[in-house]
Write an enzyme that holds these catalytic residues in place. Sequence first.
Site, PDB file in Angstrom:
ATOM      1  N   GLY A 241       0.859  -1.069   0.047  1.00 27.88           N
ATOM      2  CA  GLY A 241      -0.210   0.029  -0.111  1.00 27.88           C
ATOM      3  C   GLY A 241       0.927   1.432  -0.076  1.00 27.88           C
ATOM      4  O   GLY A 241       1.966   1.489  -0.631  1.00 27.88           O
ATOM      5  N   CYS A 242       0.369   2.252   0.795  1.00 31.78           N
ATOM      6  CA  CYS A 242       1.007   3.547   0.916  1.00 31.78           C
ATOM      7  C   CYS A 242       2.611   3.415   1.360  1.00 31.78           C
ATOM      8  O   CYS A 242       3.254   4.505   1.218  1.00 31.78           O
ATOM      9  CB  CYS A 242       0.282   4.457   1.782  1.00 31.78           C
ATOM     10  SG  CYS A 242      -1.379   4.844   0.933  1.00 31.78           S
ATOM     11  N   ALA A 243       2.687   2.244   2.054  1.00 34.31           N
ATOM     12  CA  ALA A 243       4.055   2.109   2.642  1.00 34.31           C
ATOM     13  C   ALA A 243       5.111   1.513   1.700  1.00 34.31           C
ATOM     14  O   ALA A 243       6.387   1.658   1.707  1.00 34.31           O
ATOM     15  CB  ALA A 243       4.129   0.981   3.806  1.00 34.31           C
ATOM     16  N   GLY A 244       4.633   1.183   0.303  1.00 34.18           N
ATOM     17  CA  GLY A 244       5.454   0.743  -0.673  1.00 34.18           C
ATOM     18  C   GLY A 244       6.644   1.350  -1.094  1.00 34.18           C
ATOM     19  O   GLY A 244       7.834   0.922  -1.433  1.00 34.18           O
TER      20      GLY A 244
END
Length: 354
Positions: A137-140
């Site tokens: 997700g946005c942590a990628g």
Amino acid sequence: MTRVLAVATAFPPHRHTQQEITEVLASRLPSGADAALLRRLHAAAGVATRHLALPLDRYRELGGFGHTNRLFVDLAVALGAEAVERALDEAAVRAEEIDVVVSTTVTGIAAPSVEARLAARVGLRPDVERVPLFGLGCAGGAAGLARVHGLLDGRPGRKALLLSTELCSLTLQPSDTSTANLVAGSLFGDGAAALVAVGDGRDAGAAAAAPGPVVRATRSRLYPGTEHLLGWEVGDWGFRMVLGREVPELVRLHVAEEVESFLAGHDLKPRDVAAWICHPGGPKVLDALADALGLPDSALAPSRRALAATGNLSSASVLQILRDARAAGPPPGAAGLMIAFGPGFSSELVLLGW
């Protein structure tokens, strides 16, 4: 250490104001849905403009998941290739010099993966090592940089490419009137980012003397019992947003403590960080982090500017903010911290130095 040589972004040509997007989405709500709530969420999102993969009027034509995902593959490959070519040009690195490529996305499924499909187009070697990531997700973007560091650390001169390609607009569910979907529709934009890095050291040649930053340390963290708060519900319709209202409080209670612990392990405090490269998950998330860490308004201003200009780009956002931080040129010796959050609930931290 790993030295970042270049960061570049690419955006679709369809750029719209938040108000334009708001009115189109409001007009497509099912009968009886709360259009006033949608408008309030859009007005409070901190977004002024966004880039979309398709012209606004084409979103009415989207069919089921298969049709939408085929669009994702075609558009993501083209946009990703544009970002890669820009990053390679900026780094003065030839595509055939890249030894490993890490790619991340969470807004579509491709097998072969996006970096495999664009490899020949941009000139990557047939024997390039590939590490495609999905589900972060946005942590990628932050996790991708951490994986690049792991692959390059102790290997001077070895070069890597990190690619993030996110077409968030293709995941929107027009008939879903849940608050989670309405919030997603107010925040997310489309874009790609690419980063070129080299294993730093005396044998790395001229690249070792290039402007920073260098990666000094990384940390990944899962927070048990929070798996249900952020991610996708996947069905015949495609991806449906799962977004718990508890996320800002998780950031306040757990991520801030994680940040302080991580920095302390390197004899640093939040006040010692000159460049905050924080994922712009939304105004409430940024407010929670700033409040918990006691940060001045200026610390997360780059994240708020990125959110206003392009929306939340999922994994690509932190790379966009890192691009801007490099352009601003923190002084030699300055510390930077990249922070991103993703499903799990999880956080990714990357300590940078200039």
